[in-house]
Design a protein around this motif. Structure first.
Motif, PDB file in Angstrom:
ATOM      1  N   ALA A 162      -3.811 -11.735   8.523  1.00  0.00           N
ATOM      2  CA  ALA A 162      -3.388 -10.935   9.782  1.00  0.00           C
ATOM      3  C   ALA A 162      -4.218  -9.577   9.815  1.00  0.00           C
ATOM      4  CB  ALA A 162      -1.897 -10.386   9.514  1.00  0.00           C
ATOM      5  N   GLY A 163      -4.848  -9.291   8.751  1.00  0.00           N
ATOM      6  CA  GLY A 163      -5.621  -7.864   8.924  1.00  0.00           C
ATOM      7  C   GLY A 163      -5.134  -6.764   8.984  1.00  0.00           C
ATOM      8  N   PHE A 164      -3.840  -6.562   8.370  1.00  0.00           N
ATOM      9  CA  PHE A 164      -3.126  -5.327   8.207  1.00  0.00           C
ATOM     10  C   PHE A 164      -3.730  -4.206   7.500  1.00  0.00           C
ATOM     11  CE2 PHE A 164       0.402  -2.515   7.519  1.00  0.00           C
ATOM     12  CZ  PHE A 164       0.677  -2.051   8.746  1.00  0.00           C
ATOM     13  N   PRO A 165      -3.954  -3.121   7.938  1.00  0.00           N
ATOM     14  CA  PRO A 165      -4.532  -2.174   6.928  1.00  0.00           C
ATOM     15  C   PRO A 165      -3.995  -1.939   5.626  1.00  0.00           C
ATOM     16  CG  PRO A 165      -4.627  -1.043   9.089  1.00  0.00           C
ATOM     17  CD  PRO A 165      -3.701  -2.527   9.130  1.00  0.00           C
ATOM     18  N   THR A 166      -4.698  -2.194   4.517  1.00  0.00           N
ATOM     19  CA  THR A 166      -4.136  -2.392   3.267  1.00  0.00           C
ATOM     20  C   THR A 166      -3.428  -0.821   2.923  1.00  0.00           C
ATOM     21  OG1 THR A 166      -5.446  -3.851   2.612  1.00  0.00           O
ATOM     22  CG2 THR A 166      -4.520  -2.942   0.891  1.00  0.00           C
ATOM     23  N   GLY A 167      -4.190   0.208   2.966  1.00  0.00           N
ATOM     24  CA  GLY A 167      -3.729   1.546   2.710  1.00  0.00           C
ATOM     25  C   GLY A 167      -2.360   1.922   3.306  1.00  0.00           C
ATOM     26  N   LEU A 168      -2.402   1.633   4.668  1.00  0.00           N
ATOM     27  CA  LEU A 168      -1.128   1.731   5.228  1.00  0.00           C
ATOM     28  C   LEU A 168       0.195   1.216   4.668  1.00  0.00           C
ATOM     29  CD1 LEU A 168      -0.701   3.580   7.738  1.00  0.00           C
ATOM     30  CD2 LEU A 168      -0.952   1.582   9.314  1.00  0.00           C
ATOM     31  N   LYS A 169      -0.033   0.035   4.361  1.00  0.00           N
ATOM     32  CA  LYS A 169       0.902  -0.882   3.773  1.00  0.00           C
ATOM     33  C   LYS A 169       1.454  -0.266   2.428  1.00  0.00           C
ATOM     34  CE  LYS A 169       1.454  -6.047   3.655  1.00  0.00           C
ATOM     35  NZ  LYS A 169       0.882  -7.163   3.330  1.00  0.00           N
ATOM     36  N   TRP A 170       0.445   0.228   1.739  1.00  0.00           N
ATOM     37  CA  TRP A 170       0.842   0.954   0.472  1.00  0.00           C
ATOM     38  C   TRP A 170       1.623   2.209   0.754  1.00  0.00           C
ATOM     39  CZ3 TRP A 170      -3.627   0.534  -3.811  1.00  0.00           C
ATOM     40  CH2 TRP A 170      -3.926  -0.701  -3.918  1.00  0.00           C
ATOM     41  N   LYS A 171       1.331   2.617   1.795  1.00  0.00           N
ATOM     42  CA  LYS A 171       1.714   4.158   2.331  1.00  0.00           C
ATOM     43  C   LYS A 171       3.336   3.913   2.461  1.00  0.00           C
ATOM     44  CE  LYS A 171       1.110   8.122   4.960  1.00  0.00           C
ATOM     45  NZ  LYS A 171       0.146   8.641   6.430  1.00  0.00           N
ATOM     46  N   PHE A 172       3.606   2.748   3.273  1.00  0.00           N
ATOM     47  CA  PHE A 172       4.981   2.474   3.515  1.00  0.00           C
ATOM     48  C   PHE A 172       5.678   2.334   2.311  1.00  0.00           C
ATOM     49  CE2 PHE A 172       3.407   0.636   7.675  1.00  0.00           C
ATOM     50  CZ  PHE A 172       3.377   2.123   8.339  1.00  0.00           C
ATOM     51  N   ALA A 173       5.076   1.357   1.387  1.00  0.00           N
ATOM     52  CA  ALA A 173       5.904   1.383   0.263  1.00  0.00           C
ATOM     53  C   ALA A 173       6.021   2.219  -0.699  1.00  0.00           C
ATOM     54  CB  ALA A 173       5.180  -0.073  -0.570  1.00  0.00           C
ATOM     55  N   HIS A 174       5.062   3.056  -0.716  1.00  0.00           N
ATOM     56  CA  HIS A 174       5.072   4.606  -1.491  1.00  0.00           C
ATOM     57  C   HIS A 174       6.190   5.254  -1.107  1.00  0.00           C
ATOM     58  CE1 HIS A 174       3.601   7.928  -3.822  1.00  0.00           C
ATOM     59  NE2 HIS A 174       3.780   8.722  -2.394  1.00  0.00           N
ATOM     60  N   MET A 175       6.198   5.340   0.122  1.00  0.00           N
ATOM     61  CA  MET A 175       7.252   6.227   0.842  1.00  0.00           C
ATOM     62  C   MET A 175       8.858   5.717   0.888  1.00  0.00           C
ATOM     63  SD  MET A 175       5.550   7.907   4.207  1.00  0.00           S
ATOM     64  CE  MET A 175       6.006   6.367   5.106  1.00  0.00           C
ATOM     65  N   ALA A 176       9.029   4.402   0.468  1.00  0.00           N
ATOM     66  CA  ALA A 176      10.437   4.056   0.281  1.00  0.00           C
ATOM     67  C   ALA A 176      10.792   4.602  -0.958  1.00  0.00           C
ATOM     68  CB  ALA A 176      10.315   2.489   0.177  1.00  0.00           C
ATOM     69  N   LYS A 177      12.159   4.743  -0.894  1.00  0.00           N
ATOM     70  CA  LYS A 177      12.610   5.729  -1.956  1.00  0.00           C
ATOM     71  C   LYS A 177      13.632   4.570  -2.748  1.00  0.00           C
ATOM     72  CE  LYS A 177      11.956  10.074  -1.458  1.00  0.00           C
ATOM     73  NZ  LYS A 177      10.442   9.600  -1.028  1.00  0.00           N
ATOM     74  N   SER A 178      13.386   4.127  -4.220  1.00  0.00           N
ATOM     75  CA  SER A 178      14.125   3.296  -4.856  1.00  0.00           C
ATOM     76  C   SER A 178      13.874   3.503  -6.372  1.00  0.00           C
ATOM     77  CB  SER A 178      13.638   1.830  -4.458  1.00  0.00           C
ATOM     78  OG  SER A 178      14.151   0.780  -5.246  1.00  0.00           O
ATOM     79  N   ASP A 179      14.825   2.948  -7.294  1.00  0.00           N
ATOM     80  CA  ASP A 179      14.584   2.937  -8.714  1.00  0.00           C
ATOM     81  C   ASP A 179      13.894   1.769  -9.151  1.00  0.00           C
ATOM     82  OD1 ASP A 179      16.475   1.296  -7.656  1.00  0.00           O
ATOM     83  OD2 ASP A 179      17.505   1.275  -9.672  1.00  0.00           O
ATOM     84  N   MET A 180      13.459   0.907  -8.033  1.00  0.00           N
ATOM     85  CA  MET A 180      12.717  -0.334  -8.589  1.00  0.00           C
ATOM     86  C   MET A 180      11.880  -0.647  -7.646  1.00  0.00           C
ATOM     87  SD  MET A 180      12.424  -2.616 -10.895  1.00  0.00           S
ATOM     88  CE  MET A 180      11.482  -4.065 -11.144  1.00  0.00           C
ATOM     89  N   LYS A 181      10.751  -0.922  -7.609  1.00  0.00           N
ATOM     90  CA  LYS A 181       9.756  -1.576  -6.705  1.00  0.00           C
ATOM     91  C   LYS A 181       8.863  -2.704  -7.271  1.00  0.00           C
ATOM     92  CE  LYS A 181       8.992   2.942  -4.068  1.00  0.00           C
ATOM     93  NZ  LYS A 181       8.244   3.938  -3.772  1.00  0.00           N
TER      94      LYS A 181
END
Lengths: 589, 162
Positions: A162-181
């Motif tokens: 799909a060609g989604f920007p990798t850095g952006l994907k990482w940013k979303f996952a980074h911003m998610a709050k959780s005890d486990m990722k």
């Protein structure tokens, strides 16, 4: 005296071409030489020349192609024994001219930087070539947000399709709050015709582990999962070895490199379902369920594996990461055009002279990829189409060969970049048959959740089968198109949304060929078995009985030294009679 | 879903209990659990699913659901060698259909079937990732490339004596 290294390409394709007996022969003959070491390495992407053997001594590197046991013996005696290069078998030479040098020089190898050069089962060789430098830099000199910014700046986009920007994907996952990722590597390379991920997994597994560890640090994950398809046993073996070695060196586990970062990776073997390449289906499969997609949002970055924030990247994407962190974003984004930065690995197969892998900067025109890197079409046949992006992609004609290979330009044609598999077709390939082939693939692989995908693809396949039997009607073409758009609109996931692409692109660019099947009841490429007929020219036939003896279904009769006849009702159109006829008396109409 | 006790799998508990224990209490284990069972028994037997459901406390519907979804699982025993004929795109344009046809004719089996002597099971698979050597097939874990229909049959014949 530097040691002489004898490297045998032992990836799956090398082994399939006969590398095993070559390796055995070399180790046997050289076992008493302390100054020579025989090693197994991965694949350099020159599959058409397998088995490959490289002799490295000091700074000189010479590669021999299509090596069998006899040639291996010659190499030991002449090259290693007397120091003389055997020119007629040389394909690559870093200090002298060689036939395949240009093919390598035209490439920019970032993803494939180690493939075919190092022993994938020896972590030290990876480390010697700047391995784990990127992880060290990330952990010791950069904050997670610094890493994400570097990846964003590099312009890297997902290489899985799909060609989604990798850095952006990482940013979303980074911003998610959780005890486990979770950080997941999608190694479920399911696109028929793509094999770059297999090659990287087999030939350079540490680059994936390092990429995942860097990504895990960036998003704050503690657990990594590699979802690898079970059809790649050698990749799984090399990954397991690599994971063990990385743990021994404390590059995985608790407090990596003396920092607070804790991260480990395990492998989940896929069980054979194409749809599991889709993120949410893969998550279901990791959880042990049927691999069926679900609606998004919530996106995996917020709710993924077991409901925890999850980031998923494909193998090729991750192989770029350590290089980007080590060399910096600007070293990466100077390659490419427009919004497509860096390089892309292409898997070249089908009717080409030089099938294999090649990594080039984004934006190279299709024509150069096919005629330079892939060496053009064999047997003086004419180019007909290139199929890009697997079952979700499309077939492009000669007229579009000047299209640069980047995400936007390829999307504009109706195909997709996908994972970078290119299957090249010549005049002997029937376009209707190819469309039918892809439809039967997606129809089988549809998980069945969305009725449009489940039933629609089945109906489309039936229409195509009808056309290839010569029973099609002109209205069928409109019906195909109508169904195609309904399936695209009515499906939840990427599989259904793209499943009609092969049909839509072939209708757009090769409509005439469909019409010939329908109106003239002819298959111009002579592939569709119901529309062709084998016959023997009684004038030419010498009655040698060869065809009759070789026919697998006994469809040919005739007396010796008299003209033979093919019984069309028995004939299965396998082409054996054409192959064996000494006087070219058999023809297809 | 009845299975006759006469055909029952011997030592079921002895063979399956260690596998069940290995995964007990872990999350998301249905696929590796079934894979281990298949490795032990050679296939996912119907009665084994019933046994697993009870012992591992996973609904039988879920086990059947997973076993029938993924290509890897089989509900019937297979031959000594599994022959995987690659039907990927590159193999298709290089004539893999003819190779499959020839094997079907020669060994008198269809896709998914096992020869009457129990030696070969034929499977058509999507892509083995050896596209530049197309057409390709796999016997067990060995890959063979650049095939013709005749070559494919003679490779398989050579396995008979192994």
């Amino acid at each position: 005296m530097p040691k002489t290294l004898v490297k045998v390409g032992m990836a799956s394709c090398g082994v399939a071409a006969g590398a095993e007996p070559v390796y055995k022969k070399l180790t046997e003959m050289l076992k008493d030489r302390d100054d020579v070491e025989v090693k197994k390495v991965g694949c350099i992407g020159f599959c058409y020349l397998e088995p490959l053997v490289e002799i490295e001594k000091g700074s000189s590197r010479i590669t021999y192609g299509k090596v069998d046991e006899a040639i291996a013996e010659e190499i030991v005696e002449t090259h290693i024994g007397h120091g003389e290069t055997i020119k007629k078998y040389v394909v690559l030479n870093n200090s002298d001219e060689a036939p395949e040098n240009p093919r390598l020089e035209n490439q920019v190898r970032i993803v494939l930087r180690n493939s075919g050069l190092i022993d994938p089962e020896n972590i030290d060789e990876y480390i010697e070539r700047e391995g784990y430098k990127g992880l060290e830099k990330a952990l010791k000199e950069m904050s997670p947000m610094d890493v994400i910014k570097e990846v964003l700046d590099s312009g890297l986009r997902g290489r899985g399709g799909a060609g989604f920007p990798t850095g952006l994907k990482w940013k979303f996952a980074h911003m998610a709050k959780s005890d486990m990722k979770y950080f997941v590597c999608n190694a479920d390379e399911g696109d028929p015709g793509a094999f770059m991920d297999r090659s990287v997994l087999e030939g350079d597994p540490h680059s994936i582990i390092e990429g995942m560890a860097i990504g895990g640090y960036a998003i704050g994950a503690s657990e990594g999962i590699i979802y690898c398809r079970a059809e790649y046993p050698l990749a799984i073996k090399h990954l397991n070895t690599a994971l063990e070695q990385a743990r021994e060196k404390e590059l995985l586990g608790d407090n990596i490199m003396g920092t607070d970062f804790c991260f480990d990776i395990h492998i989940k073997e896929g069980a054979g379902a194409f749809v599991c390449g889709e993120e949410t289906a893969m998550i279901a499969s990791i959880e042990g369920k049927r691999g069926m997609p679900r609606p998004r949002p919530p996106f995996p970055a917020n709710k993924g594996v077991f409901g925890k924030p999850t980031n998923i990247n494909n193998v090729e994407t991750l192989a770029n990461i350590p290089w980007i962190i080590t060399n910096g974003a600007s070293a990466f984004n100077r390659y490419g055009i427009g919004r497509s930065r860096g390089t892309k690995v292409f898997a070249l197969a089908g009717k080409v002279n030089k099938g294999g892998l090649a990594e080039v900067p984004m934006g190279m025109p299709l024509r150069d990829v096919i005629f330079e890197l892939a060496g053009g079409i064999p047997n003086n046949k004419k180019f007909k189409a290139v199929q890009l992006g697997g079952p979700s992609g499309g077939c492009l004609p000669e007229a579009l060969l000047d299209t640069p290979v980047d995400y936007e330009s390829i999307n504009a044609t109706g195909a997709i970049m996908g994972s970078g598999g290119m299957v090249i077709m010549d005049e002997t390939t029937c376009i209707v048959d190819v469309a039918k082939f892809f439809l039967s693939f997606v129809q089988k692989e549809s998980c069945g959740k969305c009725p449009f995908c489940r039933i629609g693809t089945k109906r489309m396949l039936e229409i195509l089968e009808r056309i290839s039997r010569g029973e099609g009607k002109m209205e069928d073409l409109d019906l195909l198109e109508e169904l195609a758009y309904q399936i695209k609109d009515g499906s939840l996931c990427g599989l259904g949304q793209t499943a009609p692409n092969p049909v839509l692109t072939t209708l757009k660019y090769f409509r005439e060929e469909y019409e010939t099947h329908i109106q003239d009841k002819k298959c111009p490429a002579k592939v569709c078995t119901s529309l062709i007929k084998y016959s023997i020219d009684p004038e030419k036939c010498i009655g040698c009985t060869k065809c009759a003896r070789n026919c697998p279904v006994n469809a040919i009769s005739g007396e010796i030294k008299k003209a033979h006849v093919i019984d069309d009702s028995i004939c299965v159109r396998c082409g054996k009679c054409i192959e064996v006829c000494p006087v070219n008396a058999v023809s297809v109409e | 879903m009845t299975s006759s006790p006469a055909k029952g799998i011997e030592n079921m508990s002895k063979r399956l209990d260690p596998i069940i224990e290995k995964y007990r209490g872990k999350k998301g284990v249905t696929i590796p659990l079934l894979a281990d069972v298949q490795k032990e028994l050679g296939y996912v037997a119907e009665e084994a699913v019933g046994y697993l459901a009870e012992k591992a406390d996973i609904p039988a519907a879920e086990l059947f659901g997973v076993a029938t979804f993924y290509a890897m699982f089989r509900m019937q025993p297979e031959g000594k060698y599994v022959v995987r004929v690659c039907r990927g795109t590159a193999c298709h344009v290089q004539g893999s259909a003819l190779i499959g046809d020839q094997i079907q004719r020669h060994f008198k089996i269809k896709d998914g079937e096992t020869t009457s002597d129990g030696i070969f099971t034929l499977q058509y698979v999507a892509c083995l990732g050896c596209c530049s050597l197309a057409p390709v097939l796999m016997v067990g874990d060995e890959v063979y490339g650049r095939l013709t229909p005749d070559k494919a049959v003679s490779i398989l014949e050579s396995y008979r004596d192994k």
